[in-house]
Design a protein around this motif. Structure first.
Motif, PDB file in Angstrom:
ATOM      1  N   GLU B 166       0.664  -1.367   0.512  1.00  0.00           N
ATOM      2  CA  GLU B 166       0.077   0.110   0.085  1.00  0.00           C
ATOM      3  C   GLU B 166       0.640   1.264   0.361  1.00  0.00           C
ATOM      4  O   GLU B 166       0.743   2.139  -0.722  1.00  0.00           O
ATOM      5  CB  GLU B 166      -0.972   0.162   1.801  1.00  0.00           C
ATOM      6  CG  GLU B 166      -2.016   1.491   1.419  1.00  0.00           C
ATOM      7  CD  GLU B 166      -2.199   1.522   2.413  1.00  0.00           C
ATOM      8  OE1 GLU B 166      -3.438   2.869   2.852  1.00  0.00           O
ATOM      9  OE2 GLU B 166      -1.373   1.292   3.080  1.00  0.00           O
ATOM     10  N   GLU B 167       1.854   1.099   1.250  1.00  0.00           N
ATOM     11  CA  GLU B 167       3.094   2.026   1.160  1.00  0.00           C
ATOM     12  C   GLU B 167       3.625   2.557  -0.451  1.00  0.00           C
ATOM     13  O   GLU B 167       4.092   3.631  -0.951  1.00  0.00           O
ATOM     14  CB  GLU B 167       4.172   1.942   2.278  1.00  0.00           C
ATOM     15  CG  GLU B 167       4.988   3.349   2.144  1.00  0.00           C
ATOM     16  CD  GLU B 167       5.056   4.261   2.345  1.00  0.00           C
ATOM     17  OE1 GLU B 167       3.965   4.551   2.526  1.00  0.00           O
ATOM     18  OE2 GLU B 167       5.643   5.309   1.584  1.00  0.00           O
ATOM     19  N   ARG B 168       3.597   1.091  -1.219  1.00  0.00           N
ATOM     20  CA  ARG B 168       4.389   1.377  -2.451  1.00  0.00           C
ATOM     21  C   ARG B 168       3.655   2.504  -3.647  1.00  0.00           C
ATOM     22  O   ARG B 168       3.941   3.288  -4.365  1.00  0.00           O
ATOM     23  CB  ARG B 168       4.855   0.099  -3.138  1.00  0.00           C
ATOM     24  CG  ARG B 168       5.651   0.349  -3.747  1.00  0.00           C
ATOM     25  CD  ARG B 168       6.228  -0.766  -4.762  1.00  0.00           C
ATOM     26  NE  ARG B 168       7.255  -1.038  -5.439  1.00  0.00           N
ATOM     27  CZ  ARG B 168       7.741  -2.089  -6.641  1.00  0.00           C
ATOM     28  NH1 ARG B 168       6.706  -3.248  -5.371  1.00  0.00           N
ATOM     29  NH2 ARG B 168       7.450  -2.311  -7.734  1.00  0.00           N
ATOM     30  N   LEU B 169       2.282   1.869  -3.589  1.00  0.00           N
ATOM     31  CA  LEU B 169       1.819   1.655  -4.467  1.00  0.00           C
ATOM     32  C   LEU B 169       1.128   3.436  -4.280  1.00  0.00           C
ATOM     33  O   LEU B 169       0.921   4.701  -4.853  1.00  0.00           O
ATOM     34  CB  LEU B 169      -0.241   1.698  -4.496  1.00  0.00           C
ATOM     35  CG  LEU B 169      -0.841   1.688  -5.049  1.00  0.00           C
ATOM     36  CD1 LEU B 169      -1.043   1.038  -6.303  1.00  0.00           C
ATOM     37  CD2 LEU B 169      -2.531   0.760  -4.935  1.00  0.00           C
ATOM     38  N   ARG B 170      -0.048   3.562  -2.590  1.00  0.00           N
ATOM     39  CA  ARG B 170       0.616   5.579  -2.554  1.00  0.00           C
ATOM     40  C   ARG B 170       1.947   6.551  -3.006  1.00  0.00           C
ATOM     41  O   ARG B 170       1.814   7.377  -3.555  1.00  0.00           O
ATOM     42  CB  ARG B 170       1.247   5.306  -1.289  1.00  0.00           C
ATOM     43  CG  ARG B 170       0.194   7.487  -0.781  1.00  0.00           C
ATOM     44  CD  ARG B 170      -0.269   7.128   1.158  1.00  0.00           C
ATOM     45  NE  ARG B 170      -0.535   5.710   1.745  1.00  0.00           N
ATOM     46  CZ  ARG B 170      -0.031   5.660   2.444  1.00  0.00           C
ATOM     47  NH1 ARG B 170       1.442   6.179   2.701  1.00  0.00           N
ATOM     48  NH2 ARG B 170      -0.083   4.135   3.433  1.00  0.00           N
ATOM     49  N   ARG B 171       3.253   5.337  -2.620  1.00  0.00           N
ATOM     50  CA  ARG B 171       4.069   6.777  -3.827  1.00  0.00           C
ATOM     51  C   ARG B 171       4.466   6.401  -4.911  1.00  0.00           C
ATOM     52  O   ARG B 171       4.574   7.462  -5.100  1.00  0.00           O
ATOM     53  CB  ARG B 171       5.962   5.596  -2.886  1.00  0.00           C
ATOM     54  CG  ARG B 171       6.630   6.804  -2.841  1.00  0.00           C
ATOM     55  CD  ARG B 171       7.942   5.636  -2.019  1.00  0.00           C
ATOM     56  NE  ARG B 171       7.894   4.916  -2.199  1.00  0.00           N
ATOM     57  CZ  ARG B 171       8.026   3.433  -2.251  1.00  0.00           C
ATOM     58  NH1 ARG B 171       9.629   4.034  -2.589  1.00  0.00           N
ATOM     59  NH2 ARG B 171       8.083   2.190  -1.685  1.00  0.00           N
ATOM     60  N   LEU B 172       3.469   5.955  -5.594  1.00  0.00           N
ATOM     61  CA  LEU B 172       3.528   5.974  -7.114  1.00  0.00           C
ATOM     62  C   LEU B 172       2.640   6.576  -7.450  1.00  0.00           C
ATOM     63  O   LEU B 172       2.814   7.410  -8.471  1.00  0.00           O
ATOM     64  CB  LEU B 172       3.327   4.421  -8.045  1.00  0.00           C
ATOM     65  CG  LEU B 172       4.384   3.409  -7.587  1.00  0.00           C
ATOM     66  CD1 LEU B 172       4.224   1.825  -7.969  1.00  0.00           C
ATOM     67  CD2 LEU B 172       5.508   3.675  -7.933  1.00  0.00           C
TER      68      LEU B 172
END
Lengths: 241, 186
Positions: B166-172
């Motif tokens: 989820e964090e990775r998605l938010r960063r992208l």
């Protein structure tokens, strides 16, 4: 270098703490691990704009920290500093930990409130419990440890890798030190003044202290009975990194 | 006709009626319906002819216990098989329950085995049955504790994985704003 902050229902504390970290450790990344808080912590974190992991289920501080270490390892940081979300570890105190780590002979530096003059040292009952635990843990690790429950820790990449794969679930600090010493990692303490938590209440209740001590001692004993996992031995991990 | 006799007849009739209903409505396997119908019929017959019970064996506490245990084992086996059939129970857990049912069945069908235990331990038949059931239940509970721990471990792994993703998605998704000017340390 990254600062890892596990939080659970700390919407009032987290904002000031983040500002403090940014003021005292400029240029470091921050990752807050939100352990499924029921209050507005997630909203505050989103507004603050720092990296944060929202755990969809409450895993306890151990499970949350494991996620944090995993994040730090995957993002390629060389060091990770762990602060508690209640603000009892002042970021200003981290200099002593860095200085100790810079000597290069340890993998983890533990901030100890009992080595520092002054500062908050928690209730009488808890101090008693901590002293007993410290004696037992010092015996297990064959090394003097004054503050076994301190969550104010600075770790290098090898420990980060180990903790990302194996980390005790509940009240992990003393047990993780015992595991580290068993796997051949080296650690030392550095003095750090703690503060009383800013607002909110602690997750350990008064009588919980004794139960906590008992549980940790059992866990330490059980860990001694387990076989050492050679994959996570210090030399094996350092060779892999 | 005494009260137990009429109770047996009534219960037997009820079982026969229910199994006939299930048989006709395709609610269960035909074999199972026939099996329960046979048990019901036997109960009705035993109600009218108490001699039938004496034919099964001498009227004693042991016989009654054996009958109860046999009934219990049939119930356990039926429920287990039925739950596996509609795929609500994984085979690895079903295996234990099947074992429990078979153990009970063995205890009922092989009285000599139980008698051997009675002779060795000096305990009475009823106590032996209880001890075995109790031990088995404890083992089963332990098995479930282990299974639960394993599940919890997996759940924690998944939770962490999800949070990281989820964090990775938010960063992208969010283009990074320019870093805010850092306040000067005092």
């Amino acid at each position: 270098m990254i600062v890892l902050i596990p939080v659970f229902n700390e919407e009032a504390n987290i904002g000031p703490l983040l500002a403090e970290v940014r003021a005292h450790c400029p240029g470091t990344a921050i990752c807050v691990i939100n352990d499924c808080s029921q209050d507005g912590t997630a909203r505050v974190l989103k507004a603050a704009g720092c990296a944060h992991l929202n755990l969809p289920c409450n895993l306890g501080v151990g499970g949350a920290m494991q996620a944090g270490f995993r994040y730090a390892y995957e993002q390629g940081y060389a060091y990770a500093l762990r602060l508690d979300g209640d603000g009892q570890h002042p970021p200003a105190e981290c200099a002593a930990l860095f200085a100790r780590m810079a000597q290069g002979d340890v993998d983890l530096v533990l901030g100890s409130r009992f080595l520092a003059a002054g500062g908050y040292t928690s209730t009488r009952m808890r101090q008693f419990g901590i002293a007993g635990l410290a004696a037992f843990l010092s015996y297990v690790c064959r090394q003097r440890i004054t503050d076994p429950t301190s969550g104010f820790q600075l770790v290098n990449r090898a420990v980060m890798y180990y903790f990302a794969h194996q980390y005790p679930a509940e009240y992990p600090e003393p047990e993780s030190l015992a595991l580290l010493s068993r796997q051949g990692y080296r650690f030392a303490e550095a003095p750090a003044r703690f503060r009383e938590r800013q607002t909110g209440k602690s997750s350990i209740r008064r009588w919980g202290t004794l139960f906590f001590m008992f549980k940790v001692c059992v866990a330490l004993f059980v860990d001694r009975c387990r076989a050492v996992d050679p994959r996570f031995n210090r030399h094996a991990v350092e060779a892999r990194l | 006709m005494t009260l137990p006799q009429s109770a047996a007849v009534l219960t037997g009739c009820l079982i026969v009626a229910l199994s006939a209903y299930c048989f006709l409505q395709w609610r269960t396997r035909r074999f199972q319906a026939l099996f329960w119908a046979a048990i019901g019929a036997a109960m009705v017959y035993a109600g009218f002819r108490p001699a039938f019970i004496e034919w099964l064996g001498p009227d004693s506490l042991e016989l009654r216990l054996r009958l109860i245990v046999a009934l219990l084992s049939f119930i356990v086996l039926t429920i287990t098989l039925e739950t596996i059939r509609i795929a609500r129970l994984q085979e690895r857990y079903a295996f234990l329950w099947l074992l429990a049912g078979l153990l009970l069945l063995g205890g009922a069908l092989l009285p000599d085995l139980a008698r051997a235990l009675v002779a060795t331990t000096g305990l009475s038949y009823g106590v032996i049955v209880l001890v075995i059931i109790f031990t088995f239940l404890l083992l089963m509970l332990f098995h479930f504790s282990v299974a639960l721990s394993r599940t919890q471990f997996k759940l924690a792994q998944l939770t962490r994985e999800l949070a990281l993703a989820e964090e990775r998605l938010r960063r992208l998704e969010t283009p990074r704003p320019p870093a805010p000017a850092l306040p000067k340390p005092e």
